[in-house]
Write a protein that holds these residues in place. Sequence first.
Motif, PDB file in Angstrom:
ATOM      1  N   PHE A 199       9.358   0.837  19.295  1.00  0.00           N
ATOM      2  CA  PHE A 199       8.501   2.250  19.276  1.00  0.00           C
ATOM      3  C   PHE A 199       7.943   2.236  20.696  1.00  0.00           C
ATOM      4  CE2 PHE A 199       4.392   4.174  19.384  1.00  0.00           C
ATOM      5  CZ  PHE A 199       4.761   5.401  19.184  1.00  0.00           C
ATOM      6  N   ALA A 200       6.984   1.201  21.049  1.00  0.00           N
ATOM      7  CA  ALA A 200       6.236   1.026  22.207  1.00  0.00           C
ATOM      8  C   ALA A 200       7.191   1.108  23.437  1.00  0.00           C
ATOM      9  CB  ALA A 200       5.617  -0.388  22.279  1.00  0.00           C
ATOM     10  N   ASN A 201       8.337   0.694  23.569  1.00  0.00           N
ATOM     11  CA  ASN A 201       9.059   0.750  24.839  1.00  0.00           C
ATOM     12  C   ASN A 201       9.850   2.174  24.679  1.00  0.00           C
ATOM     13  OD1 ASN A 201       9.538  -1.768  26.377  1.00  0.00           O
ATOM     14  ND2 ASN A 201       9.783  -2.577  24.088  1.00  0.00           N
ATOM     15  N   GLY A 206       8.716   8.298  27.574  1.00  0.00           N
ATOM     16  CA  GLY A 206       8.296   9.689  27.606  1.00  0.00           C
ATOM     17  C   GLY A 206       7.041  10.037  28.243  1.00  0.00           C
ATOM     18  N   LYS A 207       6.314   9.138  29.005  1.00  0.00           N
ATOM     19  CA  LYS A 207       4.946   8.930  29.336  1.00  0.00           C
ATOM     20  C   LYS A 207       5.185   9.695  30.635  1.00  0.00           C
ATOM     21  CE  LYS A 207       2.413   5.131  27.614  1.00  0.00           C
ATOM     22  NZ  LYS A 207       1.547   3.779  28.088  1.00  0.00           N
ATOM     23  N   PRO A 213      -1.422   8.774  27.461  1.00  0.00           N
ATOM     24  CA  PRO A 213      -0.501   8.554  26.324  1.00  0.00           C
ATOM     25  C   PRO A 213       0.638   9.380  26.475  1.00  0.00           C
ATOM     26  CG  PRO A 213      -2.478   9.817  25.485  1.00  0.00           C
ATOM     27  CD  PRO A 213      -2.659   9.141  27.009  1.00  0.00           C
ATOM     28  N   ALA A 214       1.687   9.333  25.654  1.00  0.00           N
ATOM     29  CA  ALA A 214       2.908   9.949  25.746  1.00  0.00           C
ATOM     30  C   ALA A 214       2.466  11.231  25.201  1.00  0.00           C
ATOM     31  CB  ALA A 214       4.235   9.492  25.447  1.00  0.00           C
ATOM     32  N   VAL A 218       6.942  13.187  21.875  1.00  0.00           N
ATOM     33  CA  VAL A 218       7.450  11.905  22.424  1.00  0.00           C
ATOM     34  C   VAL A 218       7.371  10.757  21.219  1.00  0.00           C
ATOM     35  CG1 VAL A 218       7.717  10.066  23.973  1.00  0.00           C
ATOM     36  CG2 VAL A 218       7.890  12.542  24.669  1.00  0.00           C
ATOM     37  N   SER A 219       5.948  10.763  20.797  1.00  0.00           N
ATOM     38  CA  SER A 219       5.553   9.835  19.815  1.00  0.00           C
ATOM     39  C   SER A 219       6.319   9.944  18.737  1.00  0.00           C
ATOM     40  CB  SER A 219       4.043   9.874  19.620  1.00  0.00           C
ATOM     41  OG  SER A 219       3.434   9.355  20.808  1.00  0.00           O
ATOM     42  N   PHE A 220       6.670  11.240  18.230  1.00  0.00           N
ATOM     43  CA  PHE A 220       7.232  11.692  16.890  1.00  0.00           C
ATOM     44  C   PHE A 220       8.646  11.148  16.875  1.00  0.00           C
ATOM     45  CE2 PHE A 220       9.631  14.477  14.450  1.00  0.00           C
ATOM     46  CZ  PHE A 220       9.284  14.054  12.933  1.00  0.00           C
ATOM     47  N   VAL A 221       9.139  11.383  17.887  1.00  0.00           N
ATOM     48  CA  VAL A 221      10.822  10.918  18.143  1.00  0.00           C
ATOM     49  C   VAL A 221      10.911   9.628  18.282  1.00  0.00           C
ATOM     50  CG1 VAL A 221      12.999  11.190  19.456  1.00  0.00           C
ATOM     51  CG2 VAL A 221      11.311  13.476  19.217  1.00  0.00           C
ATOM     52  N   SER A 222      10.002   8.938  18.987  1.00  0.00           N
ATOM     53  CA  SER A 222      10.017   7.623  19.296  1.00  0.00           C
ATOM     54  C   SER A 222       9.836   6.717  17.808  1.00  0.00           C
ATOM     55  CB  SER A 222       8.890   7.046  20.291  1.00  0.00           C
ATOM     56  OG  SER A 222       9.445   7.680  21.491  1.00  0.00           O
TER      57      SER A 222
END
Length: 314
Positions: A199-201, A206-207, A213-214, A218-222
Amino acid sequence: MADKQISLPAKLINGGVAGLIGVTCVFPIDLAKTRLQNQQNGCRLYSSMSDCLIKTIRSEGYFGMYRGAAVNLTLVTPEKAIKLAANDFFRFHLSKDGQKLTLLREMLAGCGAGTCQVIVTTPMEMLKIQLQDAGRIAAQRKLMPQAAAPGGPVELKSPTAMQLTRELLKEKGIAGLYKGLGATLLRDVPFSIIYFPLFANLNNLGKRGGEGPAPFYVSFVSGCAAGSTAAVAVNPVDVIKTRLQSLNRGSQEDTYSGVTDCIRKILRNEGPSAFLKGAYCRALVIAPLFGIAQVIYFLGVGEYILSCLPKQNN
């Protein structure tokens, strides 16, 4: 998770809110996963996730899909809070002067988070599985009398979480609630080792620029991508854990004395493919659950709630 500084109370609120929203959205799929994983050859009631949900609604009504949800909703707040906060804690203490963590250190942080969460996860899933699988056992006794058994250690017509808890504590003590602890560790530690670094990578890709933060999407998809990948990777252990924690079985269904015995009997009687039972259901559960969790976390819901609380004057 992001390596930004967030207070512990905010982290716990973020994890709790994310867990409540996520579980409410995907619980019926989780119920189907449990029932598909528990049914054995010769005692199959459901051919797929959709077949399981349709038959559940027909025999138990709409709310039958939410059997065990109360347990999950009660305990998912501390469970998800511990998991997310522990990962941030370990990431912070494993970082060197704010530098980006190496993959090994990210995996170590995930390992620590997965180890911490089983304190709550094991009893939560122990109770949830009994409640989720009760409908399958009842249907099996009705539609397949030849496979019916008088019941296991906990025999209740309409069990509740409190009844199950009292019965287990009375018969086996606290160890009754922690049956399957080893299998839970074997599932949750590798899951966290895979999920958090992935997740972190993915999120870093997407940042916008090097700082900050992204975007939330992007956080949701990741979170969805990392969650589904990790879920499928550890599904064989999840099948083992579910089988070990199920107390009631049909007379033609195997019982297991431990992880090794469970692996041996599944391979002998059902073949290697049995370890993938419910894998797509688990991916459908975990993907939105962790996608939602990451969005809630990065939107800073916990900080907002804390800011709305009245502050005490010193």
